[in-house]
Scaffold this motif. Structure first.
Motif, PDB file in Angstrom:
ATOM      1  N   ASN A  25     -10.203   0.828   2.985  1.00 41.77           N
ATOM      2  CA  ASN A  25      -9.527   0.273   4.163  1.00 41.77           C
ATOM      3  C   ASN A  25      -8.207  -0.391   3.774  1.00 41.77           C
ATOM      4  N   THR A  26      -8.171  -1.025   2.617  1.00 45.27           N
ATOM      5  CA  THR A  26      -6.933  -1.658   2.144  1.00 45.27           C
ATOM      6  C   THR A  26      -5.846  -0.613   1.947  1.00 45.27           C
ATOM      7  N   TYR A  27      -6.212   0.515   1.379  1.00 41.99           N
ATOM      8  CA  TYR A  27      -5.260   1.615   1.185  1.00 41.99           C
ATOM      9  C   TYR A  27      -4.732   2.095   2.532  1.00 41.99           C
ATOM     10  N   ARG A  28      -5.621   2.303   3.482  1.00 39.22           N
ATOM     11  CA  ARG A  28      -5.206   2.767   4.811  1.00 39.22           C
ATOM     12  C   ARG A  28      -4.239   1.785   5.460  1.00 39.22           C
ATOM     13  N   GLU A  29      -4.496   0.505   5.310  1.00 36.63           N
ATOM     14  CA  GLU A  29      -3.595  -0.514   5.868  1.00 36.63           C
ATOM     15  C   GLU A  29      -2.233  -0.459   5.188  1.00 36.63           C
ATOM     16  N   LYS A  30      -2.225  -0.308   3.868  1.00 36.25           N
ATOM     17  CA  LYS A  30      -0.954  -0.254   3.122  1.00 36.25           C
ATOM     18  C   LYS A  30      -0.133   0.974   3.507  1.00 36.25           C
ATOM     19  N   MET A  31      -0.798   2.068   3.855  1.00 35.73           N
ATOM     20  CA  MET A  31      -0.078   3.285   4.228  1.00 35.73           C
ATOM     21  C   MET A  31       0.697   3.107   5.536  1.00 35.73           C
ATOM     22  N   LEU A  32       0.358   2.090   6.324  1.00 30.86           N
ATOM     23  CA  LEU A  32       1.073   1.805   7.557  1.00 30.86           C
ATOM     24  C   LEU A  32       2.273   0.882   7.334  1.00 30.86           C
ATOM     25  N   ASP A  33       2.352   0.255   6.156  1.00 29.44           N
ATOM     26  CA  ASP A  33       3.477  -0.632   5.849  1.00 29.44           C
ATOM     27  C   ASP A  33       4.774   0.161   5.724  1.00 29.44           C
ATOM     28  N   GLU A  34       5.864  -0.438   6.169  1.00 28.71           N
ATOM     29  CA  GLU A  34       7.169   0.214   6.023  1.00 28.71           C
ATOM     30  C   GLU A  34       7.604   0.258   4.569  1.00 28.71           C
ATOM     31  N   SER A  35       7.218  -0.740   3.802  1.00 26.22           N
ATOM     32  CA  SER A  35       7.587  -0.800   2.390  1.00 26.22           C
ATOM     33  C   SER A  35       6.335  -0.649   1.536  1.00 26.22           C
TER      34      SER A  35
END
Length: 163
Positions: A6-16
């Protein structure tokens, strides 16, 4: 199939995002600092699709410091992972692909320019089957034997498939 936290999925939505590249060549580990000019291109044909042809890709990269001796590169297996920073010092690595080296050209400055192909490319040739009956796992092992491609599933995993 690769699993994503889930942490990876959240990071993939970050602009940076922060990434790193790691890999292995014939069992020797390397990082993005050891290579330059990494590109991966794919073939996606919508006609006359053979097994593997819709996803076959080519990997090109230059090794700054040769890992293997001259003449030992061709036919070796290279694996590449992309890591995404998911915590202060934690990367989650995802396999980009497994490739076999088609050519390795030494430059006059001591680097090695590598062209490698997705292992699905090993299945582009037609295979003659003498076997006319059996279970799907038996056929997959026969394909593995005749092409050199490595099956990524166990017999139990294949037998657990719904169809």
């Amino acid at each position: 199939m690769q699993e994503f936290t889930n942490t990876y999925r959240e990071k993939m939505l970050d602009e940076s995002q922060t990434h790193h590249l790691i890999g292995s060549l014939d069992g020797h580990a390397f990082t993005g600092d050891d290579v330059k000019g990494v590109t991966c291109s794919g073939i996606c044909s919508n006609q006359d699709v053979k097994i593997g042809s819709a996803a076959v890709s080519k990997l090109t990269l230059t090794f700054l410091n040769p890992i293997l001796a001259r003449g030992e590169w061709e036919g070796k297996i290279i694996k590449i992972w992309d890591g995404t920073l998911i915590g202060p010092d934690t990367f989650e690595d995802k396999l980009i692909g497994t490739y076999w080296i088609g050519s390795a050209d030494w430059t006059n400055i001591g680097t090695v320019e590598v062209t490698a192909y997705d292992c699905l490319n090993l299945m582009d040739d037609e295979i003659d089957f003498e076997q006319t009956s059996g279970k799907i796992f038996d056929y997959l092992k026969l394909i593995e034997l005749k092409t050199g491609a490595v099956l990524g599933m166990t017999q139990a995993e294949v037998e657990a498939l719904p169809n």
